[in-house]
Design an enzyme around this catalytic site. Structure first.
Site, PDB file in Angstrom:
ATOM      1  N   GLY A  10       0.837  -1.216   0.000  1.00 51.04           N
ATOM      2  CA  GLY A  10       0.000   0.000   0.000  1.00 51.04           C
ATOM      3  C   GLY A  10       0.859   1.249   0.000  1.00 51.04           C
ATOM      4  N   GLY A  13      -0.102   5.039  -0.801  1.00 49.74           N
ATOM      5  CA  GLY A  13      -0.993   5.800   0.077  1.00 49.74           C
ATOM      6  C   GLY A  13      -0.238   6.891   0.822  1.00 49.74           C
ATOM      7  CG  ASP A  35      -0.069   0.651  -3.910  1.00 53.96           C
ATOM      8  OD1 ASP A  35      -1.138   0.614  -4.548  1.00 53.96           O
ATOM      9  OD2 ASP A  35       0.063   1.311  -2.874  1.00 53.96           O
ATOM     10  CG  ASP A  53      -4.874  -8.003  -5.581  1.00 55.46           C
ATOM     11  OD1 ASP A  53      -4.766  -7.824  -4.356  1.00 55.46           O
ATOM     12  OD2 ASP A  53      -5.958  -8.189  -6.168  1.00 55.46           O
ATOM     13  CB  ILE A  54      -1.716  -7.676  -0.828  1.00 60.38           C
ATOM     14  CG1 ILE A  54      -3.103  -7.084  -0.609  1.00 60.38           C
ATOM     15  CG2 ILE A  54      -0.657  -6.650  -0.629  1.00 60.38           C
ATOM     16  CD1 ILE A  54      -3.330  -6.733   0.850  1.00 60.38           C
ATOM     17  CE1 TYR A 153      -9.078   1.149   7.605  1.00 58.90           C
ATOM     18  CE2 TYR A 153     -10.053   2.492   9.336  1.00 58.90           C
ATOM     19  CZ  TYR A 153      -8.959   2.133   8.577  1.00 58.90           C
ATOM     20  OH  TYR A 153      -7.762   2.765   8.776  1.00 58.90           O
ATOM     21  CE  LYS A 157      -6.392  -0.600   9.210  1.00 64.62           C
ATOM     22  NZ  LYS A 157      -5.110  -0.958   8.592  1.00 64.62           N
TER      23      LYS A 157
HETATM   24  C1  AKB Z   1     -10.455   6.671   8.165  1.00 64.06           C
HETATM   25  O1  AKB Z   1     -11.078   7.720   8.334  1.00 64.06           O
HETATM   26  O2  AKB Z   1     -10.954   5.636   7.731  1.00 64.06           O
HETATM   27  C2  AKB Z   1      -9.005   6.638   8.583  1.00 64.06           C
HETATM   28  C3  AKB Z   1      -8.867   6.186   9.984  1.00 64.06           C
HETATM   29  C4  AKB Z   1      -9.335   7.059  11.097  1.00 64.06           C
HETATM   30  O3  AKB Z   1      -8.390   5.125  10.211  1.00 64.06           O
HETATM   31  N1  AKB Z   1      -8.417   7.922   8.411  1.00 64.06           N
END
Ligand code: AKB
Length: 345
Positions: A10, A13, A35, A53-54, A153, A157
């Protein structure tokens, strides 16, 4: 013999570009990047750039056959807003992509008899506070508090933090012979602000967007309420934290995952800092209630005392220094010059 390298996924980014520039100046190890997108020319020249691609297993196998990887900075991810539009794709990239790289790092650690350092940027999105009352009361959120994210997301994480911890401490725990395991280290970043790039696809993007619009004399409609508060950090501190954590002695690290923070601002306080330097900035507040709800679930500030104690973390850039010495001069120079900043995820 395989060539020793640092691997950055990545890399095109925001964090990747800043990290490459820093490693180029401060590390002797060659950097290989992976990336989907091409790197901007200025950073491409500093690394061996693989475009791919990963999730491409053949590409990962080629990487292992050619290189001995000392450290992996696994930055590739779909951010929080983007992930809500394509949750299954987000899961594939954010979770399956991480799993594949953890397996690769585990194999390399066993093969070379030395742990591969696996550095993983996590986020305030790993938290999910239940309501605004709790958010306003609990302003020193610790790593183990409120681990109930409400975005794909954030879930990705949090789970990858756990996966990394598993690979670091328990992978193949029932195998007859114990082999060397990888060394997983993760940081929960607040909203990051770069002078050189504008993020997209995130939900903390309103801060950097406000500033970059003001510098271009463009009106900006902020998509969260005035009072909404989250922690932020200038990009040089984000890179500093990654490198400090990488170089920390393993025996000093009592956790695999650490909060870090620099300064906490409400959206209206962010606007006021922008106005100090760009008095003609036109910022209005037009909350998007759905994105707003995501930011409402993130902490207003974090307790980063574990990072301070274990590996000497402290930010160099408070809010005033961030604006005065890093953001504003570089953003001004950037827009006055010929190159516009890239919008990246
Ligand atoms: C997002 O907004 O998704 C990122 C984060 C806070 O991890 N910037």
């Amino acid at each position: 013999m395989r060539k020793k390298i640092t691997l950055i996924t990545g890399a095109s980014g925001e964090i990747g570009q800043a990290l490459i520039k820093n490693l180029k100046e401060n590390s002797d190890l060659p950097v290989v990047t992976l990336d989907l997108n091409p790197l901007p020319d200025e950073v491409q020249a500093m690394v061996t750039a693989l475009q791919g691609d990963i999730l491409d297993k053949a590409l990962l196998a080629r990487l292992v056959s050619e290189y001995e990887i000392e450290t992996i900075y696994h930055l590739a991810a779909l951010l929080s807003t983007r992930s809500e539009f394509t949750p299954e794709t987000a899961h594939r990239v954010n979770v399956e992509g991480s799993l594949g790289l953890l397996q690769l790092a585990a194999e390399q650690s066993a093969w070379r008899g030395e742990p591969v350092k696996f550095i993983f940027p996590s986020s305030i999105a790993a938290y999910g506070l239940p309501d605004l009352e709790t958010k306003n009361k609990d302003t020193h959120v610790r790593e183990w508090d409120w681990n109930t994210p409400r975005t794909m997301y954030g879930c990705n994480k949090l789970y990858c933090e756990m996966l990394g911890t598993y690979f670091s401490d328990y992978y193949r725990q029932l195998a007859p012979e114990k082999s060397v395991m990888l060394d997983f280290r993760s940081l929960r970043f607040p909203g990051l602000i770069s002078a050189f790039t504008v993020p997209s696809g995130g939900t903390s993007d309103y801060g950097p967007e406000m500033l970059h619009h003001a510098a271009q004399n463009k009106p900006y409609a902020c998509f969260v309420r005035e009072d909404v508060r989250i922690p932020f950090m200038a990009m040089p501190d984000a890179v500093k934290a990654l490198l400090l954590l990488t170089s920390a002695k393993r025996e000093n690290l009592k956790r695999h995952v650490y909060n870090i923070t620099a300064f906490s601002l409400s959206a209206v306080e962010f606007r006021d800092w922008v106005l100090k330097f760009f008095p003609n900035a036109q910022v209005t507040f037009q909350p998007d209630l759905k994105r707003q709800a995501i930011v409402d679930s993130w902490p207003g500030d974090l307790d980063d005392s574990a990072a301070q104690q274990d590996w000497g973390w402290s930010p160099d850039y408070g809010v005033e220094r961030s604006f005065k010495e890093y953001l504003v001069p570089n953003i001004r120079a950037r827009y006055q010059g010929s190159k516009m900043p890239r919008t990246i995820e």
